[in-house]
Write a protein that holds these residues in place. Structure first.
Motif, PDB file in Angstrom:
ATOM      1  N   LEU A  18       0.816  -1.168   0.151  1.00 37.80           N
ATOM      2  CA  LEU A  18      -0.101   0.025  -0.103  1.00 37.80           C
ATOM      3  C   LEU A  18       0.772   1.348  -0.015  1.00 37.80           C
ATOM      4  CD1 LEU A  18      -2.878  -0.763   2.693  1.00 37.80           C
ATOM      5  CD2 LEU A  18      -2.919  -0.814   0.191  1.00 37.80           C
ATOM      6  N   ALA A  19       0.146   2.474  -0.358  1.00 39.72           N
ATOM      7  CA  ALA A  19       0.888   3.689  -0.252  1.00 39.72           C
ATOM      8  C   ALA A  19      -0.130   4.652  -0.136  1.00 39.72           C
ATOM      9  CB  ALA A  19       1.624   3.918  -1.527  1.00 39.72           C
ATOM     10  N   PHE A  20      -0.067   5.505   0.527  1.00 34.85           N
ATOM     11  CA  PHE A  20      -0.920   6.814   0.682  1.00 34.85           C
ATOM     12  C   PHE A  20      -0.440   8.026   0.412  1.00 34.85           C
ATOM     13  CE2 PHE A  20      -1.998   3.315   3.680  1.00 34.85           C
ATOM     14  CZ  PHE A  20      -3.373   3.446   3.502  1.00 34.85           C
ATOM     15  N   ARG A  21      -1.212   8.732  -0.489  1.00 33.35           N
ATOM     16  CA  ARG A  21      -0.741  10.072  -1.106  1.00 33.35           C
ATOM     17  C   ARG A  21      -1.751  11.105  -0.845  1.00 33.35           C
ATOM     18  NH1 ARG A  21       3.039   7.433  -0.870  1.00 33.35           N
ATOM     19  NH2 ARG A  21       4.906   7.224  -2.560  1.00 33.35           N
ATOM     20  N   ARG A  22      -1.457  12.487  -0.964  1.00 35.88           N
ATOM     21  CA  ARG A  22      -2.499  13.568  -0.865  1.00 35.88           C
ATOM     22  C   ARG A  22      -2.411  14.119  -2.507  1.00 35.88           C
ATOM     23  NH1 ARG A  22      -6.260  15.141   3.083  1.00 35.88           N
ATOM     24  NH2 ARG A  22      -5.352  14.832   5.261  1.00 35.88           N
ATOM     25  N   TRP A  23      -3.230  13.887  -3.117  1.00 39.99           N
ATOM     26  CA  TRP A  23      -3.702  14.558  -4.428  1.00 39.99           C
ATOM     27  C   TRP A  23      -4.846  15.138  -4.701  1.00 39.99           C
ATOM     28  CZ3 TRP A  23      -2.153   8.901  -6.663  1.00 39.99           C
ATOM     29  CH2 TRP A  23      -0.667   8.828  -6.484  1.00 39.99           C
ATOM     30  N   ARG A  53      -9.937   7.215   9.371  1.00 40.45           N
ATOM     31  CA  ARG A  53     -10.473   5.886   9.335  1.00 40.45           C
ATOM     32  C   ARG A  53      -9.188   4.803   9.309  1.00 40.45           C
ATOM     33  NH1 ARG A  53     -15.907   5.140   8.826  1.00 40.45           N
ATOM     34  NH2 ARG A  53     -15.602   3.134   7.981  1.00 40.45           N
ATOM     35  N   LEU A  54      -8.105   5.499   9.107  1.00 41.09           N
ATOM     36  CA  LEU A  54      -6.752   4.433   8.845  1.00 41.09           C
ATOM     37  C   LEU A  54      -6.616   3.894  10.136  1.00 41.09           C
ATOM     38  CD1 LEU A  54      -4.659   6.568   6.663  1.00 41.09           C
ATOM     39  CD2 LEU A  54      -6.325   4.989   5.641  1.00 41.09           C
ATOM     40  N   ALA A  69       2.744   8.090  12.522  1.00 42.94           N
ATOM     41  CA  ALA A  69       3.775   8.315  11.629  1.00 42.94           C
ATOM     42  C   ALA A  69       2.785   8.586  10.128  1.00 42.94           C
ATOM     43  CB  ALA A  69       4.879   7.669  11.461  1.00 42.94           C
ATOM     44  N   LEU A  70       2.090   7.828   9.770  1.00 46.32           N
ATOM     45  CA  LEU A  70       1.358   7.693   8.330  1.00 46.32           C
ATOM     46  C   LEU A  70       0.578   8.857   8.707  1.00 46.32           C
ATOM     47  CD1 LEU A  70       0.435   6.490   5.804  1.00 46.32           C
ATOM     48  CD2 LEU A  70      -1.151   5.077   7.001  1.00 46.32           C
ATOM     49  N   LYS A  71      -0.318   9.076   9.691  1.00 50.78           N
ATOM     50  CA  LYS A  71      -1.290  10.310   9.745  1.00 50.78           C
ATOM     51  C   LYS A  71      -0.594  11.677   9.622  1.00 50.78           C
ATOM     52  CE  LYS A  71      -5.092   8.133  12.050  1.00 50.78           C
ATOM     53  NZ  LYS A  71      -6.106   7.897  13.131  1.00 50.78           N
ATOM     54  N   GLU A  72       0.672  11.684  10.108  1.00 46.73           N
ATOM     55  CA  GLU A  72       1.542  12.788  10.195  1.00 46.73           C
ATOM     56  C   GLU A  72       2.004  13.010   8.770  1.00 46.73           C
ATOM     57  OE1 GLU A  72       4.549  12.249  13.176  1.00 46.73           O
ATOM     58  OE2 GLU A  72       3.563  12.792  14.805  1.00 46.73           O
ATOM     59  N   ALA A  75      -0.778  14.717   6.753  1.00 50.21           N
ATOM     60  CA  ALA A  75      -1.143  16.032   7.220  1.00 50.21           C
ATOM     61  C   ALA A  75      -0.341  17.492   6.755  1.00 50.21           C
ATOM     62  CB  ALA A  75      -0.750  16.338   9.006  1.00 50.21           C
ATOM     63  N   ALA A  76       0.491  16.791   5.815  1.00 50.42           N
ATOM     64  CA  ALA A  76       1.294  17.982   4.994  1.00 50.42           C
ATOM     65  C   ALA A  76       0.396  18.714   3.909  1.00 50.42           C
ATOM     66  CB  ALA A  76       2.592  17.315   4.320  1.00 50.42           C
ATOM     67  N   ARG A  77      -0.391  17.987   3.405  1.00 49.12           N
ATOM     68  CA  ARG A  77      -1.308  18.901   2.494  1.00 49.12           C
ATOM     69  C   ARG A  77      -2.886  18.517   2.857  1.00 49.12           C
ATOM     70  NH1 ARG A  77       0.907  17.294  -3.327  1.00 49.12           N
ATOM     71  NH2 ARG A  77      -0.652  18.689  -4.004  1.00 49.12           N
ATOM     72  N   PRO A  78      -3.314  19.213   3.717  1.00 43.48           N
ATOM     73  CA  PRO A  78      -4.897  18.880   4.386  1.00 43.48           C
ATOM     74  C   PRO A  78      -5.710  19.222   2.967  1.00 43.48           C
ATOM     75  CG  PRO A  78      -3.776  20.757   5.387  1.00 43.48           C
ATOM     76  CD  PRO A  78      -2.695  20.268   4.534  1.00 43.48           C
TER      77      PRO A  78
END
Length: 265
Positions: A18-23, A53-54, A69-72, A75-78
């Motif tokens: 898995l990977a999580f991104r803010r796009w 929900r993560l 750490a994942l949520k932080e 949080a960079a691009r809310p």
């Protein structure tokens, strides 16, 4: 989609999927195959998620040290939505097999026709054969140094070399380039006699993820393959200028994939 070298290795090993991104919008779709330093990485799913929900399992599967750490990181691009991307290793880069394939007469004609088209569409004029010859005569030389030899900007030069790589004619190294067997055949076809070259290094090459300083230090010690690294301990490697803790960790990971280890481990 940028993925760090350590994460790529973990995806190949099956430890990360898995990977999580803010796009603002998805930059990949299901079925996208990305060519990376470890081979092909395929996108298996793309869905919008709420960071609230993560769960810890999501963080583990993404290679994060913790859910916090994942949520932080997210949080960079809310203002942008968060996306959950499924990833899987999809095998080696098909260009690897292409590079090893020596073309027959018909394939040589097709390759040369393609090179002619690249030359014709270039704003700098014909460059393909000269670049192949430059790399052939200067293997493992830094791209900026090669570009300077022909009076070109480094980024433009590297962009053109990537076009040759797409044809299976060149190989990218941690430092510089090398003609593939396919590329050598194309060059030799233009010469009265095949060019005499140094023997190819056999064995698994040093991973590009260790970085240029570490690669340079190991080369100076005569080490160009993973098998040769096994003669050195972690302490001996760290004593080499340019080989730091991150490089040693990545060497350990690459050795483990081959069933090898550093001396004394």
């Amino acid at each position: 989609m940028m993925i760090r070298p350590a994460e790529l290795a973990a995806i190949k090993a099956g430890a990360i999927d898995l990977a999580f991104r803010r796009w603002a919008r998805p930059r990949v779709v299901v079925g996208t195959r990305m060519r990376t330093s470890v081979g092909l990485i395929e996108v298996t799913s793309v869905e919008q998620v709420s960071p609230a929900r993560l769960r810890a399992e999501d963080a583990r599967r993404a290679g994060a040290t913790s859910l916090t750490a994942l949520k932080e990181a997210l949080a960079a691009r809310p203002d942008d939505p968060a996306w959950r991307i499924g990833l899987a290793y999809a095998g080696p880069d098909p260009r690897e097999a292409l590079r090893a394939t020596v073309p027959d007469e018909a394939e040589l004609a097709a390759i040369n026709a393609r090179l002619d088209r690249l030359d014709a569409s270039s704003p700098v004029g014909p460059w393909t054969r000269a670049t192949l010859d430059l790399i052939d005569l200067n293997p493992t030389v830094r791209a900026p140094d090669l570009a300077a030899q022909v009076g070109r900007e480094t980024q433009d030069f590297k962009k053109d070399v990537r076009k040759l790589k797409e044809l299976g004619l060149t190989e990218s190294l941690a430092i510089g380039y090398l003609l593939s067997p396919r590329g050598e055949a194309v060059v030799d076809a233009t010469l009265p006699e095949p060019r005499v070259r140094a023997p190819r290094t056999t064995g698994t090459p040093l991973p590009r993820t260790i970085g240029a300083p570490a690669t340079r230090a190991l080369r100076e010690a005569g080490v160009t393959t993973l098998a040769q690294v096994t003669a050195y301990s972690a302490g001996q490697l760290s004593a080499m200028h340019g080989v730091g803790p991150i490089a040693i960790t990545r060497l350990r990971d690459a050795l483990a994939e081959e069933g090898l280890a550093l001396a004394g481990e």
